[in-house]
Design a protein around this motif. Structure first.
Motif, mmCIF file in Angstrom:
data_model
loop_
_atom_site.group_PDB
_atom_site.id
_atom_site.type_symbol
_atom_site.label_atom_id
_atom_site.label_comp_id
_atom_site.label_asym_id
_atom_site.label_seq_id
_atom_site.Cartn_x
_atom_site.Cartn_y
_atom_site.Cartn_z
ATOM 1 N N LYS A 32 30.873 29.994 33.448
ATOM 2 C CA LYS A 32 31.690 29.451 34.542
ATOM 3 C C LYS A 32 33.073 30.087 34.438
ATOM 4 O O LYS A 32 33.859 29.751 33.557
ATOM 5 N N THR A 33 33.349 31.008 35.349
ATOM 6 C CA THR A 33 34.614 31.732 35.267
ATOM 7 C C THR A 33 35.095 32.167 36.639
ATOM 8 O O THR A 33 34.285 32.420 37.537
ATOM 9 N N GLN A 34 36.400 32.227 36.781
ATOM 10 C CA GLN A 34 37.000 32.711 38.019
ATOM 11 C C GLN A 34 36.902 34.224 38.138
ATOM 12 O O GLN A 34 37.120 34.791 39.211
ATOM 13 N N TYR A 35 36.561 34.884 37.018
ATOM 14 C CA TYR A 35 36.565 36.340 36.986
ATOM 15 C C TYR A 35 35.177 36.898 37.307
ATOM 16 O O TYR A 35 34.159 36.428 36.797
ATOM 17 N N ARG A 36 35.161 37.921 38.123
ATOM 18 C CA ARG A 36 33.892 38.564 38.454
ATOM 19 C C ARG A 36 33.421 39.399 37.258
ATOM 20 O O ARG A 36 34.203 40.098 36.626
ATOM 21 N N TYR A 37 32.125 39.311 36.981
ATOM 22 C CA TYR A 37 31.599 40.080 35.850
ATOM 23 C C TYR A 37 30.262 40.731 36.201
ATOM 24 O O TYR A 37 29.562 40.327 37.122
ATOM 25 N N LEU A 105 32.265 28.383 29.045
ATOM 26 C CA LEU A 105 33.631 28.770 29.412
ATOM 27 C C LEU A 105 34.161 29.893 28.523
ATOM 28 O O LEU A 105 35.347 30.216 28.567
ATOM 29 N N GLU A 108 35.852 32.786 30.434
ATOM 30 C CA GLU A 108 37.048 32.264 31.102
ATOM 31 C C GLU A 108 38.194 32.108 30.110
ATOM 32 O O GLU A 108 39.328 32.541 30.365
ATOM 33 N N SER A 112 41.331 34.854 30.128
ATOM 34 C CA SER A 112 42.607 34.219 30.491
ATOM 35 C C SER A 112 43.635 34.414 29.387
ATOM 36 O O SER A 112 44.820 34.681 29.653
ATOM 37 N N GLU A 115 44.793 38.062 29.574
ATOM 38 C CA GLU A 115 45.632 38.271 30.751
ATOM 39 C C GLU A 115 47.036 37.715 30.534
ATOM 40 O O GLU A 115 48.024 38.297 31.005
#
Length: 329
Positions: A32-37, A105, A108, A112, A115
């Motif tokens: 579950k992540t906001q980042y495309r993989y 997670l 994620e 994060s 980043e």
């Protein structure tokens, strides 16, 4: 991140992993992540049903899973080298087909962190060991190889430590940053696929951080019939080859990075492992491995004395504690 919007490339390396590959793939797909993989799979011509299972998942997730299903076995080194330059993401995550992630997670949290902390090139986390059936167990001799704190330095590597298992590390896409010409040494070195090599390259290129959360499982299998990498290594006992590779890598790292790195403790760890393997199982192959390491070392007298110390110390500890204790050195 390239123009496809892919932030993370997950490298999944497989060979005869039909017993385990579904769990590995599910642990990636469930992230579950906001980042495309993307998941770039390199299967080295498996002889079982691994490739058909991978194809099944590709059909289910065509926008995520991009397999390279080889029709000819190229070996772990070449397989890895090819796959790592297919990765489009800003960051790399790694998983072998018989291991799996345990926290949805994971990506994620790690991406994060990277980043928000650009001074770090890599972020790892804790892991636990499981057997063939996925049952957790304590493996002292394996776990002592890793640092206990959150910071990982070159001195830690020289002291025989790694930051964590490779299945836990997310790192900047150093392959895209440096290019194929820089990484051509990967193909020149016989044992370039190991965790320790990646740990060393990362710590030479930047700062490495380790989260204290346990978010993955390393499957260590002792059944020699298994396709698990750990089982095959124990069956074949290539500690003599691994010892020589440390000497070769010491020279290679100086040539590529211009930095001297001491492998003294790492070599002693490999030799001790070979000695205790022989103590447990007195086969001709295990004797040959110990002799070969002594010969390769360039310090035969020192290593023969070290051999005597290891055997005496192990026997004394066994006598005192009535159980297997790690020999200090």
């Amino acid at each position: 991140m390239d123009n496809t919007g892919i932030m993370i490339s997950v490298i999944l390396i497989t060979y005869n992993h039909e017993e385990y590959i579904r769990q590995a793939l599910e642990s990636i797909i469930n992230q579950k992540t906001q980042y495309r993989y993307e998941v770039v799979v390199g299967d080295d011509c498996s002889k079982d049903n691994t490739q058909s299972i991978i194809s099944e998942y590709q059909n289910r997730y065509p926008d995520k899973i991009f397999p390279v299903l080889r029709t000819k076995n190229v070996g772990g080194k070449q397989n890895m080298y090819d796959i790592m330059f297919r990765c489009k993401g800003k960051y790399i995550a790694f998983l072998e087909g018989d291991d799996y992630w345990t926290d949805d997670l994971k990506l994620e949290k790690q991406v994060s962190f990277l980043e928000n902390n650009p001074e770090y090139i890599a972020c790892a986390h804790r892991f636990h060991v499981v057997n063939k059936f996925g049952e957790s167990y304590y493996d002292r001799d394996l776990l002592v190889q890793f640092v206990s704190g959150s910071s990982y330095t070159l001195k830690d590597f020289e002291n025989g430590k790694m930051v964590s298992h490779l299945n836990s590390i997310v790192y900047q896409n150093i392959y895209r940053q440096k290019g194929k010409e820089f990484f051509k040494f990967w193909l020149e070195f016989d044992n370039m696929t190991g965790d320790a090599v990646i740990n060393l390259i990362l710590v030479l290129m930047g700062n490495v951080y380790c989260m204290q959360e346990d978010m993955s499982a390393y499957r260590k299998v002792t059944d020699e019939r298994s396709s698990s990498f750990s089982a095959m290594q124990e069956k074949e006992n290539k500690r003599d080859i691994l010892f020589k590779s440390q000497m070769d890598l010491e020279k290679l790292i100086y040539e590529v990075f211009g930095q001297k790195v001491s492998f003294k403790i790492r070599k002693k760890n490999i030799f001790a492992s070979a000695v205790f393997k022989l103590r447990r199982d007195k086969t001709q192959r295990n004797r040959q491995v110990v002799r070969e390491i002594i010969k390769q070392s360039g310090q035969p007298v020192y290593y023969r004395l070290f051999y005597i110390y290891l055997i005496i110390a192990k026997n004394i500890l066994q006598l005192i504690y009535k159980e297997d204790k790690r020999v200090p050195f």
